[in-house]
Design an enzyme around this catalytic site. Structure first.
Site, short mmCIF file in Angstrom:
data_model
loop_
_atom_site.label_atom_id
_atom_site.label_comp_id
_atom_site.label_asym_id
_atom_site.label_seq_id
_atom_site.Cartn_x
_atom_site.Cartn_y
_atom_site.Cartn_z
N ARG A 127 23.46 32.54 -64.81
CA ARG A 127 23.35 33.52 -65.88
C ARG A 127 24.26 34.74 -65.70
O ARG A 127 24.82 35.26 -66.64
CB ARG A 127 21.92 34.01 -65.86
N GLU A 177 18.47 24.21 -67.27
CA GLU A 177 19.15 25.44 -67.70
C GLU A 177 20.23 25.75 -66.67
O GLU A 177 20.39 25.02 -65.69
CB GLU A 177 18.14 26.60 -67.81
N ARG A 233 18.13 35.77 -60.79
CA ARG A 233 17.07 34.76 -60.88
C ARG A 233 17.58 33.45 -61.47
O ARG A 233 18.28 33.45 -62.48
CB ARG A 233 15.92 35.29 -61.74
N ALA A 255 8.69 33.89 -73.42
CA ALA A 255 9.51 32.99 -72.59
C ALA A 255 9.72 31.68 -73.34
O ALA A 255 8.77 31.11 -73.87
CB ALA A 255 8.83 32.75 -71.26
N HIS A 267 20.82 38.37 -69.95
CA HIS A 267 20.84 37.00 -70.48
C HIS A 267 22.10 36.84 -71.32
O HIS A 267 22.42 37.72 -72.13
CB HIS A 267 19.59 36.74 -71.32
N HIS A 283 17.60 41.24 -69.66
CA HIS A 283 16.57 40.21 -69.78
C HIS A 283 15.49 40.31 -68.71
O HIS A 283 14.31 40.17 -69.02
CB HIS A 283 17.26 38.85 -69.69
#
Ligand code: SIN
Length: 479
Positions: free
Chosen positions: A271, A113, A366, A46, A224, A330
Site C-alpha cells: 500500500r 490484496e 500494515r 472495512a 490507502h 486510512h
C-alpha cells in the site's frame, strides 16, 4: 457526583471493543461507551476482509508477508502470535453463527490484496465484511451500552485506572470500573482526506499523552492508494484493494498501467508503494483511475455490491467508465503501546486494543486486512487477561473542570486537517513538519479539552515524523 461502577469499561464500539466484550467472562458487568452511534467505527466500513493463515503451513508465509509489508519494523514475536492465533478466527466467529462468503460447493472464498503472496483473505457480503461482522458481533454482545458519550478523562492513580470521566448531553460524570479497555480506533479525522468513520479522531491517544502513557510508532500513518476522494463528505469512499486483487487495474488517462514503472509488483505492490506512486504520478500532471472494464456487470454487482451501488449512485457507468482515484489517510499503525496481553505498559488493569493500540504487529506499514485480524486476536487476548486478573478496586475522583468545548474548535479542527494533509502526509520534509508543529503548539492553548486531545495526537505524529529522519515503510522523508 453519581457513583456508577462496572467490572469492565470498554471505550469504543468497533470490532476490537465488541470482540473483547464477547470474550469476557459472562458474570462480569461490562459497559461499552461510544462517543457517537455504535456503527461510528472503522470496522463497520472495512471492505476487503480478514486475513487468516490458511493452515499451519501458511503461518510462516503470512508472517513473512506481514514483515515485508511492515519493512521489518514489526515486533516479530507479536506477528507470530497474530498469525498462529489467526488459525482459529474463522471457527471462533462461525461457531457463533456467522458465515463468511462461500462458493456454490460451500468452500470459503479467499481473496487477495496488495503484498499478499497468496489468496488468504476471507470476506462477507462481498465487500461489506466489516459491516457484516460488526452487525453480527454487536447482536451477540450482552454488555451495557451508552452511546453519544465522550470520555474526557481516565481516572488514574499509580499503576491503576479506576474508571473514566464522561460527558453526556453536556453533563459530566465519573463511571468507575475494575478494568478499563481503550478501543477507540485511529486518527483519520486529523487528515483532510481520509477513509475513516467521522468519529475517529485520535482522542484517546491524545488523552493518554496527558497521562504520561507512551504512544509508539506514531509516524507510521498509512495512506490507502485507491480512494474516491471527490466525495463531499469528510469520509471519502474507499475502493478496496481487493478490487485489484480480483483484476481491476490502476491506469492513467492513456490507459497506461504506470504502477509497473514504480514497482515490479505493479497493482499488487504494498500500500505504501502504490500510494506514493499514485501521489507522485499525479503531482507530475497525470490523471489516475481505476479501470474495471475487464469485468462484466453481474460479477461486479455480486462480488463488490457496496462499491458497485455507491459508484452507480455517484453517476458512474461501471464497469465501462473509469473512476478517478487518489490516496487518502486510512490507518494508524502506531498507537498506545501495549504488551502481549494487550495491557498498557506499567498498568495493572488498563488495556488498549485495535487501531488505538500499538502491538507492533503492523510495523511500518500494515499488510492489507491484518487490521480486523488484529481486532479478533488481541481483543480475545485482552478479555482472557481480564478474566484471569480482575480484582475489585475502589476510589472516588473529583471531575476535571476544564472547559470541554470552545467556540472556535471546529475552525481549528478544519485547519488541522488541511495542515496535516499538506505537511504530514504521504511525502514529508523537515520544513513542512516544523510548520505543522508550530501551528499545533500555538493552537493547543486556544481549544477546549476534547479538541486538545486530537491536537496532542497530531503533535505526537509530527514529533515522531521529525525524529525519524530516514524513510521507512509508510513514513517517507524527502528532505
Ligand atoms: C481495503 O479493502 O482495501 C482495505 C482493507 C484494509 O484496510 O486492510
Amino acid at each position: 457526583m453519581s457513583m456508577k461502577k462496572y467490572d469492565v469499561i470498554i471505550i469504543g464500539s468497533g470490532l476490537s471493543a465488541i470482540w473483547t466484550a464477547i470474550n469476557l467472562d459472562k458474570k462480569l458487568k461490562v459497559l461499552v461507551l461510544t462517543k457517537s452511534k455504535v456503527w461510528g467505527c472503522n470496522s463497520f466500513y472495512a471492505q476487503g476482509g480478514v486475513t487468516v493463515a490458511k493452515n499451519e503451513q501458511d503461518v510462516q508465509s503470512h508472517i513473512k508477508d506481514t514483515m515485508i509489508a511492515g519493512s521489518y519494523h514489526n515486533d516479530k514475536k507479536m506477528v507470530e502470535l497474530l498469525s498462529k492465533k489467526s488459525l482459529t478466527v474463522i471457527d471462533d466467529i462461525e461457531s457463533l453463527g456467522f458465515r463468511f462468503d462461500r462458493d456454490e460447493n460451500g468452500n470459503i472464498l479467499f481473496t487477495r490484496e496488495g503484498a499478499h503472496s497468496k489468496n488468504r483473505i476471507v470476506h462477507a457480503g462481498g465487500d461489506a465484511t466489516g459491516r457484516e461482522i460488526h452487525k453480527f458481533v454487536f447482536s451477540k454482545d450482552k454488555s451495557f451500552f451508552i452511546d453519544e458519550s465522550v470520555v474526557f478523562d481516565l481516572l488514574i492513580e499509580d499503576d491503576k485506572c479506576f474508571g473514566v470521566s464522561v460527558s453526556q448531553n453536556n453533563k459530566k460524570m465519573n463511571i468507575y470500573a475494575n478494568s478499563v479497555v481503550i478501543a477507540s480506533g485511529g486518527v483519520g479525522g486529523l487528515y483532510k482526506f481520509d477513509t475513516n468513520a467521522n468519529t475517529i479522531s485520535g482522542d484517546m491517544q491524545g488523552l493518554c499523552t496527558l497521562k504520561d502513557i507512551r504512544l509508539k510508532d506514531m509516524e507510521m500513518t498509512q495512506f490507502h492508494p485507491t480512494v474516491y476522494v471527490q466525495m463531499k463528505t469528510a469520509q471519502k469512499l474507499l475502493l478496496s484493494e481487493s478490487l485489484r486483487g480480483e483484476g481491476a487495474k490502476v491506469v492513467d488517462q492513456n490507459f497506461k498501467r504506470f504502477l509497473f514503472d514504480y514497482n515490479e509488483r505493479g497493482d499488487l505492490a504494498s500500500r505504501d508503494i502504490v500510494s506514493r506512486a499514485i501521489y507522485d504520478y499525479k503531482q507530475k500532471g497525470n490523471k489516475v483511475f481505476l479501470d474495471f472494464s475487464d469485468w462484466n456487470e453481474e460479477f461486479f454487482a455480486k462480488r463488490f455490491p457496496t462499491i458497485y451501488y455507491k459508484l452507480k449512485d455517484l453517476g458512474y457507468k461501471i464497469p465501462g467508465e473509469l473512476v478517478p482515484i487518489g490516496p487518502a489517510f486510512h490507518y494508524m499503525m502506531g498507537g498506545i503501546e501495549v504488551d502481549s496481553s494487550s495491557k498498557i505498559k506499567n498498568f495493572k488493569n488498563l488495556y488498549a486494543v485495535g487501531e488505538a493500540s500499538c502491538t507492533g504487529v503492523q510495523g511500518a506499514n500494515r499488510l492489507a486486512s491484518n487490521s480486523l485480524l488484529e481486532c479478533f486476536v488481541f481483543g480475545k487476548i485482552c478479555a482472557e487477561d481480564i478474566n484471569k486478573n480482575i480484582t475489585n478496586i475502589n476510589k472516588k475522583f473529583i471531575i476535571n473542570d476544564e472547559i470541554l468545548e470552545k467556540e472556535n474548535d471546529k475552525l481549528y479542527k478544519n485547519q488541522l486537517r488541511e495542515i496535516m494533509w499538506q505537511n504530514v502526509g504521504i511525502i514529508r520534509n523537515e520544513r513542512n513538519l516544523l510548520k505543522a508543529l508550530d501551528f499545533v503548539e500555538k493552537t493547543i492553548p486556544k481549544v477546549g479539552r476534547i479538541t486538545k486531545f486530537r491536537f496532542l495526537t497530531a503533535k505526537e505524529i509530527i514529533t515522531a515524523a521529525l525524529n525519524r529522519k530516514e524513510s521507512l515503510g509508510a513514513h517517507y522523508r524527502k528532505d
